[in-house]
Design an enzyme around this catalytic site. Structure first.
Site, PDB file in Angstrom:
ATOM      1  N   HIS A  40      -5.941   2.661  -4.152  1.00  0.00           N
ATOM      2  CA  HIS A  40      -5.863   2.969  -2.722  1.00  0.00           C
ATOM      3  C   HIS A  40      -6.324   4.413  -2.479  1.00  0.00           C
ATOM      4  O   HIS A  40      -5.831   5.079  -1.566  1.00  0.00           O
ATOM      5  CB  HIS A  40      -4.428   2.760  -2.229  1.00  0.00           C
ATOM      6  N   HIS A  88       3.709  -2.335   3.042  1.00  0.00           N
ATOM      7  CA  HIS A  88       3.723  -0.981   2.481  1.00  0.00           C
ATOM      8  C   HIS A  88       5.014  -0.739   1.710  1.00  0.00           C
ATOM      9  O   HIS A  88       6.085  -1.156   2.136  1.00  0.00           O
ATOM     10  CB  HIS A  88       3.591   0.077   3.592  1.00  0.00           C
ATOM     11  N   ASP A 117       0.826  -1.212   0.000  1.00  0.00           N
ATOM     12  CA  ASP A 117       0.000   0.000   0.000  1.00  0.00           C
ATOM     13  C   ASP A 117       0.862   1.264   0.000  1.00  0.00           C
ATOM     14  O   ASP A 117       2.040   1.246   0.354  1.00  0.00           O
ATOM     15  CB  ASP A 117      -0.899   0.042   1.229  1.00  0.00           C
TER      16      ASP A 117
END
Length: 708
Positions: free
Chosen positions: A139, A240, A88
């Site tokens: 996202h 991430h 992400d």
């Protein structure tokens, strides 16, 4: 006074253009604020491991891939020994390439949930992600918490991200992971509602089985443990590649991939993991074009913010440099003029005071009385009535004061009245005084002492605001003391004084005759005349102790008219004397010191001030209020210190300092709008007429009561 200038109506269309430009700038800065400094991270799982009451049990206890566009939600999970690594908050120019390098080195594929704003900043990274066999999901555009925003903002976040990806890759995304999400049991009711709404726009939600919480940097060992499924199960693992330092994430990947690979795990994308068709579909031409426009809009917004940051830094540096030069020059000026000068002979030769007057009935009696009461021994006063229709000349004649002459002429303007007085004067030293100005008894004596130096051709006195009891008067009082008088001390030391104010100035008669008298082809005849004196090779100095009290405008309308004329006239004079840049001697000092200073601080910086105010509004929206409060307090303290220093130099009380914050919030805006109006008037070739201020007599009354 009036002047014979023919004028068209003042331009007004530029105000609409200025407003639209400022709104456009604010919009650009707002876009930049929304896409800059984006947050990151994931949500926290429920304390008891159970979903919220508003979330269906089948969702909370099901797999992380959710199809919610049907009456009943459908969830999917990955088969055993299958891992879909998901990343992400990217793409990030530092960390995403390193994550891709690790994945390629170990032959693994993954799914990247990208932030649309960052896609626009780094489209090449998104293309590399796809080229190396990975998958892309949405996202949101600004990493917004969709459970907290309005429906229109939620739809916009998803739509803009799809367009950004379409512009970069030619394909649209269908997978979607909401920011601040985690595992299905962490879903709240509002978050589930947001997922349902996103599904209506064609998105498939992807949560996680295992949330490594690597954004908290818990340590490489902890990340590896959090990403390792139990008992050979499959899992969607949340990690991430953006939003902060990802050193630990990279180290964990380098350990996790070979370790789980040795246990028979395969690493694939989310879609391949659940045996679904590819999630990305070809984008339409409209989506690609919209995405390109979006990327350029974001780029333009970033450029706008960069330009504003550069502008602010430049303005701050110039402001600090200006203050340093002002203080340095003021100290030198004070040491020079306040030390005893026993070697300089006292000037006591005759002086002629010339008072041009047009409809000055409110103040003319006080002006003339203050001149006659002067302690100077040889003084004549010449009042030139320029066609007044309020009895100005009659008032002076009825006073029957010794040494006072009245000359009447048809209305021809202030320069013509001054030139009439110059021709009629008997003395070789001339003092020019406005008809609303009151002198102290020692003003003339102090003003002319500088003529003991034969190189001095003209002397500026110290003008003070008499009607300062109301707020507008206090603001002008501060401006006179801080701006005008600090500047005059600096100009004196640098030998480039551009203006002797019409309220109080002394000249040698021979100087005025040599430069052709008072010019009438600009509206700032005092500035024009002073520049002509300098270019003729004479020194122009400032005498702080020669004080004149003048009546300042008492309404915003009158202030606007006065400053509009001053600013426009000053620009006329600057253009008229632009060739001083190439001259030597006193004219060259004006050209290479005075004119650039006026250009920067009286024209260029005020023209940028509206944009600076817009940037301040942007700061209120996107910067921490504590930071803004600290910056505002710092600037205010600096201004207060400057004002206090200037007041002390002028031997004034510190009381008016309380009005300084309000001056910055109201008065400053009026002054820079005057500059905008003046520049536009000059650029379109319009001719501004002389606009006379209506006198109220406050100066005479206040000075008579104790001089302010």
């Amino acid at each position: 006074m009036t002047a014979r200038h023919v004028a068209r109506r003042d331009p007004r269309a530029h105000w609409l253009l200025l407003l639209l430009g400022l709104l456009l700038l604010l919009a650009a800065l707002t876009v930049n604020g929304l896409v800059s400094g984006l947050g990151g991270g994931s949500g926290a799982p429920a304390a008891d491991g159970r979903p919220a009451p508003d979330v269906p049990a089948t969702v909370g206890s099901g797999g992380p891939v959710l199809r919610l566009d049907r009456a009943e939600p459908v969830s999917r999970a990955l088969p055993d020994r299958t891992i879909a690594l998901t990343f992400d908050d990217g793409p990030d120019p530092r960390w995403t390439p390193q994550v891709l390098d690790v994945l390629r080195r170990h032959g693994a594929h993954a799914t990247f949930f990208v932030v649309g704003a960052r896609v626009n900043e780094h489209p090449e990274l998104v293309r590399r992600i796809l080229a190396e066999g990975h998958e892309i999901g949405s996202h949101t555009f600004t990493h917004a918490d969709l459970a907290e925003v309005s429906p229109w903002r939620r739809d916009l976040e998803l739509s803009l991200t799809r367009k950004a990806v379409a512009s970069a890759t030619g394909r649209e995304v269908t997978l979607f992971r909401p920011p601040f999400s985690s595992v299905p049991t962490a879903l709240t009711g509002p978050e589930y509602a947001a997922l349902r709404a996103a599904a209506g726009n064609g998105h498939v939600a992807v949560l996680a089985d295992l949330d490594t919480r690597d954004w908290q940097r818990p340590g490489t060992d902890q990340i590896v443990r959090a990403a390792t499924p139990k008992r050979g199960r499959g899992a969607v693992v949340l990690m991430h590649d953006g939003g902060g330092d990802r050193t630990q994430t990279l180290a964990a990947l380098d350990r996790l991939l070979p370790a789980l690979g040795d246990q028979g795990y395969r690493f694939t994308t989310v879609s391949a993991g659940i045996d679904a068709s590819p999630s990305m579909v070809p984008a339409s031409a409209g989506a690609r074009l919209s995405g390109i426009a979006l990327r350029w809009t974001q780029t333009g917004a970033r450029w706008s913010a960069d330009v504003m940051n550069l502008l602010l830094a430049t303005a701050l540096a110039l402001g600090v440099a200006r203050l340093a030069v002002q203080v340095f020059c003021a100290q030198r000026h004070v040491r020079r003029v306040r030390r005893p000068r026993r070697d300089r002979p006292e000037v006591r030769v005759p002086v002629s005071v010339i008072v041009p007057a047009y409809n000055e009935a409110a103040n003319i009696a006080a002006t003339v009385r203050s001149l006659v009461a002067s302690a100077y021994p040889a003084l004549e006063v010449i009042v030139v009535d320029d066609g007044s229709d309020d009895g100005t000349a009659d008032i002076v004649e009825r006073m029957r004061l010794r040494g006072v002459r009245v000359i009447r002429q048809a209305n021809a303007g202030k320069p013509a009245a001054l030139n009439t007085g110059i021709r009629a004067a008997r003395a070789n030293l001339l003092v020019l005084v406005d008809g609303d100005t009151v002198f102290q008894s020692d003003t003339v004596h102090r003003l002319v002492q500088g003529f003991a130096d034969p190189s001095v051709g003209a002397i500026s006195g110290n003008t003070k605001v008499a009607n300062r009891r109301r707020l507008l008067g206090r603001w002008q009082h501060l401006e006179y003391v801080i701006g005008f008088n600090l500047d005059r001390r600096m100009y004196d030391v640098l030998e480039c004084m551009p203006t002797i104010p019409g309220a109080i100035g002394a000249f040698r008669r021979e100087v005025l005759l040599r430069v052709g008298g008072v010019p009438s082809d600009t509206l700032a005849e005092d500035t024009d005349l002073t520049m002509k004196v300098l270019r003729a090779g004479w020194r122009v100095v400032y005498e702080e102790s020669a004080i004149a009290w003048t009546e300042a405008p008492s309404s915003l309308r009158q202030l606007w008219r006065q400053r509009y004329r001053w600013c426009y006239g000053t620009m006329q004079a600057m253009w008229k004397h632009r060739h001083a840049l190439r001259e030597s001697g006193a004219g060259g000092k004006l050209g290479r010191r005075g004119l650039p200073y006026l250009t920067v601080f009286q024209i260029v910086l005020p023209l940028t001030a509206p944009a600076v105010d817009v940037f301040a509004v942007y700061g209120l929206l996107f910067l921490p209020w504590s930071t803004l409060a600290l910056a505002w307090a710092g600037l205010l303290l600096l201004q207060a210190a400057t004002a206090g220093y200037a007041l002390r130099l002028d031997r004034e009380r510190y009381g008016p300092l309380w009005a300084l914050p309000l001056q910055q919030l109201v008065y400053r805006q009026l002054m820079y709008l005057v500059v905008v109006q003046s520049v536009v008037t000059a650029l379109i070739g319009n001719r501004l007429r002389w606009q006379r201020m209506v006198r109220t007599g406050e100066a005479a009354a206040l000075v008579g009561a104790g001089r302010g």
